[in-house]
Design a protein around this motif. Structure first.
Motif, PDB file in Angstrom:
ATOM      1  N   ASP A 214     -36.960  -5.214  20.021  1.00  0.00           N
ATOM      2  CA  ASP A 214     -37.943  -4.267  20.550  1.00  0.00           C
ATOM      3  C   ASP A 214     -39.264  -4.965  20.842  1.00  0.00           C
ATOM      4  O   ASP A 214     -39.894  -4.731  21.888  1.00  0.00           O
ATOM      5  CB  ASP A 214     -38.170  -3.120  19.556  1.00  0.00           C
ATOM      6  CG  ASP A 214     -36.931  -2.237  19.423  1.00  0.00           C
ATOM      7  OD1 ASP A 214     -36.096  -2.264  20.351  1.00  0.00           O
ATOM      8  OD2 ASP A 214     -36.807  -1.546  18.394  1.00  0.00           O
ATOM      9  N   SER A 215     -39.658  -5.822  19.889  1.00  0.00           N
ATOM     10  CA  SER A 215     -40.914  -6.543  20.087  1.00  0.00           C
ATOM     11  C   SER A 215     -40.825  -7.470  21.291  1.00  0.00           C
ATOM     12  O   SER A 215     -41.771  -7.584  22.081  1.00  0.00           O
ATOM     13  CB  SER A 215     -41.254  -7.353  18.828  1.00  0.00           C
ATOM     14  OG  SER A 215     -41.422  -6.503  17.718  1.00  0.00           O
ATOM     15  N   LYS A 216     -39.626  -8.134  21.404  1.00  0.00           N
ATOM     16  CA  LYS A 216     -39.454  -9.028  22.547  1.00  0.00           C
ATOM     17  C   LYS A 216     -39.497  -8.241  23.850  1.00  0.00           C
ATOM     18  O   LYS A 216     -40.120  -8.659  24.834  1.00  0.00           O
ATOM     19  CB  LYS A 216     -38.136  -9.771  22.418  1.00  0.00           C
ATOM     20  CG  LYS A 216     -37.936 -10.843  23.480  1.00  0.00           C
ATOM     21  CD  LYS A 216     -36.667 -11.625  23.225  1.00  0.00           C
ATOM     22  CE  LYS A 216     -36.492 -12.720  24.280  1.00  0.00           C
ATOM     23  NZ  LYS A 216     -35.238 -13.479  24.053  1.00  0.00           N
ATOM     24  N   ARG A 217     -38.796  -7.064  23.826  1.00  0.00           N
ATOM     25  CA  ARG A 217     -38.805  -6.230  25.027  1.00  0.00           C
ATOM     26  C   ARG A 217     -40.230  -5.760  25.340  1.00  0.00           C
ATOM     27  O   ARG A 217     -40.678  -5.811  26.489  1.00  0.00           O
ATOM     28  CB  ARG A 217     -37.887  -5.028  24.822  1.00  0.00           C
ATOM     29  CG  ARG A 217     -37.830  -4.066  25.997  1.00  0.00           C
ATOM     30  CD  ARG A 217     -36.803  -2.987  25.738  1.00  0.00           C
ATOM     31  NE  ARG A 217     -37.099  -2.245  24.530  1.00  0.00           N
ATOM     32  CZ  ARG A 217     -37.981  -1.252  24.446  1.00  0.00           C
ATOM     33  NH1 ARG A 217     -38.658  -0.882  25.527  1.00  0.00           N
ATOM     34  NH2 ARG A 217     -38.194  -0.623  23.310  1.00  0.00           N
ATOM     35  N   GLU A 218     -40.925  -5.295  24.284  1.00  0.00           N
ATOM     36  CA  GLU A 218     -42.303  -4.872  24.504  1.00  0.00           C
ATOM     37  C   GLU A 218     -43.170  -6.042  24.972  1.00  0.00           C
ATOM     38  O   GLU A 218     -44.038  -5.875  25.830  1.00  0.00           O
ATOM     39  CB  GLU A 218     -42.879  -4.285  23.207  1.00  0.00           C
ATOM     40  CG  GLU A 218     -42.248  -2.949  22.819  1.00  0.00           C
ATOM     41  CD  GLU A 218     -42.818  -2.409  21.528  1.00  0.00           C
ATOM     42  OE1 GLU A 218     -43.682  -3.106  20.948  1.00  0.00           O
ATOM     43  OE2 GLU A 218     -42.399  -1.312  21.104  1.00  0.00           O
ATOM     44  N   LEU A 219     -42.870  -7.237  24.360  1.00  0.00           N
ATOM     45  CA  LEU A 219     -43.627  -8.411  24.777  1.00  0.00           C
ATOM     46  C   LEU A 219     -43.378  -8.727  26.248  1.00  0.00           C
ATOM     47  O   LEU A 219     -44.318  -9.016  27.003  1.00  0.00           O
ATOM     48  CB  LEU A 219     -43.244  -9.606  23.902  1.00  0.00           C
ATOM     49  CG  LEU A 219     -43.917 -10.934  24.253  1.00  0.00           C
ATOM     50  CD1 LEU A 219     -45.434 -10.826  24.103  1.00  0.00           C
ATOM     51  CD2 LEU A 219     -43.386 -12.061  23.374  1.00  0.00           C
ATOM     52  N   GLU A 220     -42.077  -8.683  26.628  1.00  0.00           N
ATOM     53  CA  GLU A 220     -41.756  -8.945  28.034  1.00  0.00           C
ATOM     54  C   GLU A 220     -42.400  -7.903  28.939  1.00  0.00           C
ATOM     55  O   GLU A 220     -42.930  -8.231  30.014  1.00  0.00           O
ATOM     56  CB  GLU A 220     -40.228  -8.942  28.230  1.00  0.00           C
ATOM     57  CG  GLU A 220     -39.504 -10.092  27.521  1.00  0.00           C
ATOM     58  CD  GLU A 220     -39.919 -11.451  28.058  1.00  0.00           C
ATOM     59  OE1 GLU A 220     -40.276 -11.528  29.249  1.00  0.00           O
ATOM     60  OE2 GLU A 220     -39.888 -12.424  27.289  1.00  0.00           O
ATOM     61  N   MET A 221     -42.343  -6.625  28.475  1.00  0.00           N
ATOM     62  CA  MET A 221     -42.964  -5.570  29.278  1.00  0.00           C
ATOM     63  C   MET A 221     -44.475  -5.788  29.371  1.00  0.00           C
ATOM     64  O   MET A 221     -45.079  -5.625  30.442  1.00  0.00           O
ATOM     65  CB  MET A 221     -42.660  -4.211  28.657  1.00  0.00           C
ATOM     66  CG  MET A 221     -41.198  -3.799  28.770  1.00  0.00           C
ATOM     67  SD  MET A 221     -40.859  -2.226  27.962  1.00  0.00           S
ATOM     68  CE  MET A 221     -41.815  -1.116  28.973  1.00  0.00           C
ATOM     69  N   GLN A 222     -45.072  -6.146  28.232  1.00  0.00           N
ATOM     70  CA  GLN A 222     -46.508  -6.417  28.246  1.00  0.00           C
ATOM     71  C   GLN A 222     -46.823  -7.623  29.119  1.00  0.00           C
ATOM     72  O   GLN A 222     -47.810  -7.628  29.865  1.00  0.00           O
ATOM     73  CB  GLN A 222     -47.021  -6.644  26.825  1.00  0.00           C
ATOM     74  CG  GLN A 222     -47.046  -5.377  25.977  1.00  0.00           C
ATOM     75  CD  GLN A 222     -47.579  -5.636  24.578  1.00  0.00           C
ATOM     76  OE1 GLN A 222     -47.856  -6.785  24.223  1.00  0.00           O
ATOM     77  NE2 GLN A 222     -47.715  -4.583  23.798  1.00  0.00           N
ATOM     78  N   LYS A 223     -45.939  -8.667  29.009  1.00  0.00           N
ATOM     79  CA  LYS A 223     -46.146  -9.834  29.862  1.00  0.00           C
ATOM     80  C   LYS A 223     -46.056  -9.448  31.328  1.00  0.00           C
ATOM     81  O   LYS A 223     -46.880  -9.887  32.152  1.00  0.00           O
ATOM     82  CB  LYS A 223     -45.095 -10.910  29.548  1.00  0.00           C
ATOM     83  CG  LYS A 223     -45.380 -11.703  28.296  1.00  0.00           C
ATOM     84  CD  LYS A 223     -44.353 -12.799  28.125  1.00  0.00           C
ATOM     85  CE  LYS A 223     -44.640 -13.653  26.894  1.00  0.00           C
ATOM     86  NZ  LYS A 223     -43.619 -14.722  26.728  1.00  0.00           N
ATOM     87  N   ALA A 224     -45.006  -8.629  31.627  1.00  0.00           N
ATOM     88  CA  ALA A 224     -44.865  -8.177  33.019  1.00  0.00           C
ATOM     89  C   ALA A 224     -46.085  -7.378  33.451  1.00  0.00           C
ATOM     90  O   ALA A 224     -46.601  -7.566  34.566  1.00  0.00           O
ATOM     91  CB  ALA A 224     -43.586  -7.344  33.168  1.00  0.00           C
ATOM     92  N   ASN A 227     -48.856  -9.788  33.721  1.00  0.00           N
ATOM     93  CA  ASN A 227     -48.695 -10.585  34.938  1.00  0.00           C
ATOM     94  C   ASN A 227     -49.013  -9.763  36.172  1.00  0.00           C
ATOM     95  O   ASN A 227     -49.655 -10.246  37.115  1.00  0.00           O
ATOM     96  CB  ASN A 227     -47.259 -11.123  35.023  1.00  0.00           C
ATOM     97  CG  ASN A 227     -46.987 -12.183  33.975  1.00  0.00           C
ATOM     98  OD1 ASN A 227     -47.906 -12.886  33.544  1.00  0.00           O
ATOM     99  ND2 ASN A 227     -45.749 -12.324  33.556  1.00  0.00           N
TER     100      ASN A 227
END
Length: 423
Positions: A214-224, A227
């Protein structure tokens, strides 16, 4: 007269007595005080920490076991005026050893009293609690002496009958037994606990993996999102930069246009001045000579015109005179011809139709010559016919048609016999 007495922070200065027989005492810590000769009494009392080592030998406990207890205590005189006055009442004029002795005996007395109320196990197993109890019990009595117990600890507890040693062995055996039982129970509990821990570990690992995902997904979403925001900001910055660059370029172009306009205006001014100069030069070099030449030509043309006009007028007068002469001549000739024609008409009138016929006959040869003029250039005429009488017939036909043609042209009928009668 008197003297000034000073004292450091590790001592207290007590000045008693004064003028007029006063018995008031003054306490000074780390300062100075004035004392009158022969009247005031100046004494000092130490404020330094005093270390005491109370020792109670062969004191029976609540179970009747004789033990020896040694301890270490730190005490000092309190500096508050009221408590300092208590200390001065008790110990002023005494040496440090005498003060230590009094406090030590007080501590040992309380220590003996407390030892008689406790068992050996209580004393031995919980020394801190025992020392705290001694301190709490002895503090009021020591405090009434103006002293303060800073610390009190039990240094050693032992006996002469090896009670503590036996207690230690029994305790050791019990402890060993309890240790073996504890080891078995611990191993059992350890196994159970290990399984539980493994389960908890797996649960925690699964939960951690889930949270990590979840954190990774949230991190990726936050990164996206970051970005996207960064790209948006970059795009906005790029657009703003390009817009600003366009604006600056536009300003530069406007400045260049203004410069070009100024240069053009200057150029136009220069060109206008050059045109004025050229105009003046042309006026001086071309126009003026041309005007002079034009004036000359105009004068010459006017002279030629006048000459031609006069010549034409003379020629016209000449032609008019000639025309008038010719008209007069023609008029005279016309009159003569008219007179001739009148006379002919009168003669024809007198002759009548016979005269008209005679005139026609006179004109026929001329008419025939005009008609035959084209044939004069013909060498020969060939009439193709197998019959010799055909030629005679054609000639007879032509002669027969001749009076009709003459009648059509002149109105004179040649078929009538007036000609024969005239003959």
């Amino acid at each position: 007269m008197g003297n000034c007495h000073t004292v450091g922070p590790n001592e207290a200065l007590v000045v008693s007595g004064g003028c007029c027989g006063s018995d008031q005492k003054t306490y000074v810590v780390g300062g100075w005080a004035w004392a009158w000769w022969l009247i005031s009494d100046v004494q000092r009392i130490t404020l330094e920490i005093m270390t005491l080592q109370p020792k109670c030998e062969d004191v029976e406990t609540a179970e009747g076991v004789a033990i020896t207890v040694t301890g270490v205590a730190q005490v000092k005189v309190m500096t508050e005026n009221e408590l300092l006055a208590y200390a001065c009442e008790q110990f002023l004029g005494k040496s440090v050893m005498e003060i230590k002795s009094v406090i030590l005996q007080t501590l040992e007395g309380h220590l003996r009293a407390i030892l008689g109320t406790l068992t050996v196990e209580q004393i031995y197993q919980d020394r801190d609690k025992f020392a705290t109890l001694v301190r709490e019990v002895a503090a009021p009595d020591v405090g009434r002496m103006g002293m303060e117990i800073l610390s009190f600890t039990i240094k050693d507890v032992y006996d002469k009958v090896e009670y503590l040693s036996s207690l230690g062995k029994t305790q050791t055996a019990a402890v060993q037994r309890d240790a073996d039982i504890g080891v078995a129970e611990a191993e059992r509990d350890a196994g159970i606990r290990e399984a539980e821990c493994k389960k908890e570990m797996m649960d925690v690992k699964f939960l951690a993996d889930t949270k990590m995902a979840d954190s990774k997904r949230e991190l990726e979403m936050q990164k996206a999102a970051f970005n996207q925001e960064v790209n948006t900001k970059k795009a906005e910055a790029q657009l703003a930069y390009e817009l600003q660059a366009a604006k600056e370029q536009q300003k530069i172009r406007l400045e260049e246009i203004e410069i070009e306009v100024v240069q053009r205006k200057k150029q136009i001014t220069i060109e206008e001045k050059e045109i004025d100069r050229t105009d003046k030069e042309l006026i001086a070099t071309v126009k003026r000579p041309a005007e002079a030449e034009a004036y000359k030509m105009q004068q010459l043309a006017e002279g030629q015109k006048t000459k031609k006009v006069l010549t034409a007028q003379a020629e016209a007068e000449k032609i008019r005179f000639i025309g008038e002469a010719e008209a007069a001549s023609i008029e005279a000739v016309g009159k003569a011809e008219a007179e001739k024609m009148r006379l002919k008409a009168e003669a024809y009138q007198e002759y009548g139709d016979a005269a008209k016929t005679a005139l026609v006959l006179e004109a026929l040869p001329k008419i025939a010559s005009k008609v035959a003029a084209p044939l004069s250039k013909t060498n020969e005429i060939v009439i193709l016919s197998g019959d010799g009488s055909r030629v005679t017939g054609e000639v007879s036909r032509l002669l027969a048609e001749l009076p009709v043609s003459v009648n059509a042209l002149t109105g004179v009928d040649l078929t009538k016999s007036k000609i024969q009668e005239v003959q």
